[in-house]
Design a protein around this motif. Structure first.
Motif, PDB file in Angstrom:
ATOM      1  N   PHE A 184      18.149  -1.317 -10.007  1.00 38.64           N
ATOM      2  CA  PHE A 184      17.170  -0.301 -10.382  1.00 38.64           C
ATOM      3  C   PHE A 184      17.822   1.063 -10.494  1.00 38.64           C
ATOM      4  CE2 PHE A 184      17.064  -0.083  -5.742  1.00 38.64           C
ATOM      5  CZ  PHE A 184      17.075   1.290  -5.509  1.00 38.64           C
ATOM      6  N   SER A 185      17.160   1.948 -11.212  1.00 34.38           N
ATOM      7  CA  SER A 185      17.546   3.356 -11.267  1.00 34.38           C
ATOM      8  C   SER A 185      16.265   4.171 -11.409  1.00 34.38           C
ATOM      9  CB  SER A 185      18.502   3.621 -12.434  1.00 34.38           C
ATOM     10  OG  SER A 185      17.866   3.333 -13.659  1.00 34.38           O
ATOM     11  N   THR A 186      16.342   5.425 -11.006  1.00 35.27           N
ATOM     12  CA  THR A 186      15.195   6.317 -11.096  1.00 35.27           C
ATOM     13  C   THR A 186      15.626   7.651 -11.663  1.00 35.27           C
ATOM     14  OG1 THR A 186      15.492   7.256  -8.894  1.00 35.27           O
ATOM     15  CG2 THR A 186      14.112   5.296  -9.053  1.00 35.27           C
ATOM     16  N   SER A 187      14.650   8.389 -12.153  1.00 39.24           N
ATOM     17  CA  SER A 187      14.909   9.765 -12.568  1.00 39.24           C
ATOM     18  C   SER A 187      13.761  10.611 -12.023  1.00 39.24           C
ATOM     19  CB  SER A 187      14.995   9.872 -14.092  1.00 39.24           C
ATOM     20  OG  SER A 187      13.799   9.421 -14.684  1.00 39.24           O
ATOM     21  N   GLY A 188      14.090  11.637 -11.278  1.00 44.29           N
ATOM     22  CA  GLY A 188      13.085  12.507 -10.701  1.00 44.29           C
ATOM     23  C   GLY A 188      12.615  12.092  -9.323  1.00 44.29           C
ATOM     24  N   ASP A 189      12.823  10.860  -8.937  1.00 38.28           N
ATOM     25  CA  ASP A 189      12.412  10.360  -7.631  1.00 38.28           C
ATOM     26  C   ASP A 189      13.601   9.708  -6.942  1.00 38.28           C
ATOM     27  OD1 ASP A 189       9.883  11.084  -8.414  1.00 38.28           O
ATOM     28  OD2 ASP A 189       8.986   9.116  -8.150  1.00 38.28           O
ATOM     29  N   VAL A 190      13.481   9.527  -5.635  1.00 32.48           N
ATOM     30  CA  VAL A 190      14.445   8.734  -4.885  1.00 32.48           C
ATOM     31  C   VAL A 190      13.700   7.557  -4.277  1.00 32.48           C
ATOM     32  CG1 VAL A 190      16.068  10.597  -4.373  1.00 32.48           C
ATOM     33  CG2 VAL A 190      14.194  10.143  -2.791  1.00 32.48           C
ATOM     34  N   VAL A 191      14.385   6.445  -4.151  1.00 28.21           N
ATOM     35  CA  VAL A 191      13.806   5.248  -3.552  1.00 28.21           C
ATOM     36  C   VAL A 191      14.175   5.239  -2.076  1.00 28.21           C
ATOM     37  CG1 VAL A 191      13.860   2.719  -3.557  1.00 28.21           C
ATOM     38  CG2 VAL A 191      13.868   3.971  -5.722  1.00 28.21           C
ATOM     39  N   THR A 192      13.152   5.089  -1.228  1.00 27.43           N
ATOM     40  CA  THR A 192      13.386   5.047   0.217  1.00 27.43           C
ATOM     41  C   THR A 192      13.414   3.615   0.734  1.00 27.43           C
ATOM     42  OG1 THR A 192      11.025   5.356   0.628  1.00 27.43           O
ATOM     43  CG2 THR A 192      12.418   7.334   0.609  1.00 27.43           C
ATOM     44  N   SER A 193      12.696   2.702   0.041  1.00 25.69           N
ATOM     45  CA  SER A 193      12.743   1.287   0.414  1.00 25.69           C
ATOM     46  C   SER A 193      12.204   0.428  -0.721  1.00 25.69           C
ATOM     47  CB  SER A 193      11.962   1.017   1.706  1.00 25.69           C
ATOM     48  OG  SER A 193      10.610   1.361   1.548  1.00 25.69           O
ATOM     49  N   VAL A 194      12.618  -0.847  -0.689  1.00 20.14           N
ATOM     50  CA  VAL A 194      12.174  -1.827  -1.676  1.00 20.14           C
ATOM     51  C   VAL A 194      11.872  -3.128  -0.942  1.00 20.14           C
ATOM     52  CG1 VAL A 194      12.756  -3.132  -3.769  1.00 20.14           C
ATOM     53  CG2 VAL A 194      13.704  -0.837  -3.436  1.00 20.14           C
ATOM     54  N   ILE A 195      10.713  -3.703  -1.232  1.00 20.68           N
ATOM     55  CA  ILE A 195      10.374  -5.027  -0.732  1.00 20.68           C
ATOM     56  C   ILE A 195      10.562  -5.998  -1.889  1.00 20.68           C
ATOM     57  CG2 ILE A 195       8.544  -6.541   0.131  1.00 20.68           C
ATOM     58  CD1 ILE A 195       7.268  -4.006   1.390  1.00 20.68           C
ATOM     59  N   VAL A 196      11.332  -7.055  -1.657  1.00 20.60           N
ATOM     60  CA  VAL A 196      11.571  -8.081  -2.675  1.00 20.60           C
ATOM     61  C   VAL A 196      10.955  -9.379  -2.162  1.00 20.60           C
ATOM     62  CG1 VAL A 196      13.286  -9.274  -4.068  1.00 20.60           C
ATOM     63  CG2 VAL A 196      13.742  -6.937  -3.277  1.00 20.60           C
ATOM     64  N   LYS A 197       9.844  -9.794  -2.759  1.00 25.49           N
ATOM     65  CA  LYS A 197       9.117 -10.992  -2.335  1.00 25.49           C
ATOM     66  C   LYS A 197       9.585 -12.183  -3.153  1.00 25.49           C
ATOM     67  CE  LYS A 197       5.700 -13.306  -0.326  1.00 25.49           C
ATOM     68  NZ  LYS A 197       6.211 -14.636  -0.248  1.00 25.49           N
ATOM     69  N   ALA A 217       0.834  -1.204   0.000  1.00 23.81           N
ATOM     70  CA  ALA A 217       0.000   0.000   0.000  1.00 23.81           C
ATOM     71  C   ALA A 217       0.867   1.251   0.000  1.00 23.81           C
ATOM     72  CB  ALA A 217      -0.921  -0.006   1.214  1.00 23.81           C
ATOM     73  N   GLY A 218       0.600   2.136  -0.928  1.00 24.62           N
ATOM     74  CA  GLY A 218       1.366   3.363  -1.053  1.00 24.62           C
ATOM     75  C   GLY A 218       2.630   3.223  -1.863  1.00 24.62           C
ATOM     76  N   GLY A 219       2.912   2.018  -2.360  1.00 26.05           N
ATOM     77  CA  GLY A 219       4.113   1.769  -3.138  1.00 26.05           C
ATOM     78  C   GLY A 219       3.792   1.413  -4.577  1.00 26.05           C
ATOM     79  N   LEU A 220       4.826   1.210  -5.343  1.00 25.55           N
ATOM     80  CA  LEU A 220       4.717   0.802  -6.741  1.00 25.55           C
ATOM     81  C   LEU A 220       4.987  -0.688  -6.818  1.00 25.55           C
ATOM     82  CD1 LEU A 220       4.674   1.312  -9.856  1.00 25.55           C
ATOM     83  CD2 LEU A 220       7.117   1.832  -9.657  1.00 25.55           C
ATOM     84  N   LYS A 221       3.950  -1.488  -7.100  1.00 26.47           N
ATOM     85  CA  LYS A 221       4.101  -2.944  -7.158  1.00 26.47           C
ATOM     86  C   LYS A 221       4.436  -3.368  -8.587  1.00 26.47           C
ATOM     87  CE  LYS A 221       1.938  -7.252  -5.682  1.00 26.47           C
ATOM     88  NZ  LYS A 221       0.764  -7.838  -5.017  1.00 26.47           N
ATOM     89  N   ILE A 222       5.453  -4.213  -8.703  1.00 28.71           N
ATOM     90  CA  ILE A 222       5.870  -4.747 -10.003  1.00 28.71           C
ATOM     91  C   ILE A 222       5.700  -6.254  -9.965  1.00 28.71           C
ATOM     92  CG2 ILE A 222       7.780  -5.013 -11.627  1.00 28.71           C
ATOM     93  CD1 ILE A 222       8.863  -2.331 -10.528  1.00 28.71           C
ATOM     94  N   GLU A 223       4.762  -6.745 -10.773  1.00 26.60           N
ATOM     95  CA  GLU A 223       4.482  -8.173 -10.851  1.00 26.60           C
ATOM     96  C   GLU A 223       3.852  -8.457 -12.214  1.00 26.60           C
ATOM     97  OE1 GLU A 223       2.350 -11.487  -7.998  1.00 26.60           O
ATOM     98  OE2 GLU A 223       1.440  -9.518  -8.109  1.00 26.60           O
ATOM     99  N   PRO A 224       4.419  -9.312 -13.016  1.00 28.73           N
ATOM    100  CA  PRO A 224       5.609 -10.135 -12.793  1.00 28.73           C
ATOM    101  C   PRO A 224       6.872  -9.279 -12.868  1.00 28.73           C
ATOM    102  CG  PRO A 224       4.852 -10.426 -15.046  1.00 28.73           C
ATOM    103  CD  PRO A 224       3.842  -9.530 -14.351  1.00 28.73           C
ATOM    104  N   VAL A 225       7.950  -9.817 -12.322  1.00 28.60           N
ATOM    105  CA  VAL A 225       9.220  -9.094 -12.286  1.00 28.60           C
ATOM    106  C   VAL A 225       9.959  -9.332 -13.599  1.00 28.60           C
ATOM    107  CG1 VAL A 225      11.400  -8.795 -11.067  1.00 28.60           C
ATOM    108  CG2 VAL A 225       9.322  -9.343  -9.783  1.00 28.60           C
ATOM    109  N   GLN A 226      10.012  -8.274 -14.400  1.00 32.75           N
ATOM    110  CA  GLN A 226      10.716  -8.304 -15.685  1.00 32.75           C
ATOM    111  C   GLN A 226      11.445  -6.985 -15.863  1.00 32.75           C
ATOM    112  OE1 GLN A 226       7.410  -8.812 -18.372  1.00 32.75           O
ATOM    113  NE2 GLN A 226       7.392 -11.025 -18.137  1.00 32.75           N
ATOM    114  N   SER A 227      12.546  -7.016 -16.611  1.00 30.65           N
ATOM    115  CA  SER A 227      13.263  -5.779 -16.914  1.00 30.65           C
ATOM    116  C   SER A 227      12.322  -4.818 -17.624  1.00 30.65           C
ATOM    117  CB  SER A 227      14.472  -6.062 -17.797  1.00 30.65           C
ATOM    118  OG  SER A 227      15.416  -6.862 -17.123  1.00 30.65           O
ATOM    119  N   GLY A 228      12.425  -3.534 -17.273  1.00 34.28           N
ATOM    120  CA  GLY A 228      11.599  -2.539 -17.947  1.00 34.28           C
ATOM    121  C   GLY A 228      11.466  -1.272 -17.139  1.00 34.28           C
ATOM    122  N   GLN A 229      10.672  -0.350 -17.701  1.00 38.44           N
ATOM    123  CA  GLN A 229      10.388   0.947 -17.082  1.00 38.44           C
ATOM    124  C   GLN A 229       9.018   0.871 -16.431  1.00 38.44           C
ATOM    125  OE1 GLN A 229      12.353   3.949 -17.431  1.00 38.44           O
ATOM    126  NE2 GLN A 229      10.948   4.889 -15.976  1.00 38.44           N
TER     127      GLN A 229
END
Length: 133
Positions: free
Chosen positions: A70-83, A43-55
């Protein structure tokens, strides 16, 4: 004294070889993950499923086997959950967050000694320069 000197030289050489040998290992994330069991909320995050290379919105991921970067432009990542498997790894970055990292994995499978496959990812981001609340 001579025996002690040989022991000391051997210990130093072993330490140097250990350091040199570990330099060739795959890159690791810039922060150590905290592992947990279950399926935490995205909740409140960006969920990526299925996990594949991409934007994916502000986040670009590159998957390589059982790890990714990973890399970002314009944002910073504060945390990542890897399931993956029965658990997850939580990578938390100190303020102000990061714009890239690599070598992130799901928890290690105790039976194989390898990370579980990547089930899904959850990125928590903030705009660069935004004051976290």
């Amino acid at each position: 004294m001579r025996r002690f000197t040989k022991y000391l030289i051997g210990a130093v050489m072993l330490a140097v070889l250990t350091l040199v040998g570990s330099a060739g290992m795959a890159s690791a994330a810039s922060v150590a993950p905290v592992s947990g069991i279950g399926n935490p909320s995205c909740a409140g995050g960006l969920k990526i499923e299925p996990v594949q290379s991409g934007q994916y919105g502000p986040v670009t991921i590159v998957v390589s086997g059982q790890s990714f970067g990973f890399s970002t432009s314009g944002d910073v990542v504060t945390s990542v959950i890897v399931k993956g498997g029965p658990g997850y790894n939580l990578y938390s970055y100190p303020a102000p967050g990061v714009t890239s990292d690599s070598g992130l994995t799901a928890p290690t499978n105790a039976k194989t000694g390898q990370p579980y496959g990547l089930s899904h990812l959850c990125f928590f981001t903030e705009k660069k320069g935004e004051d976290p609340k």
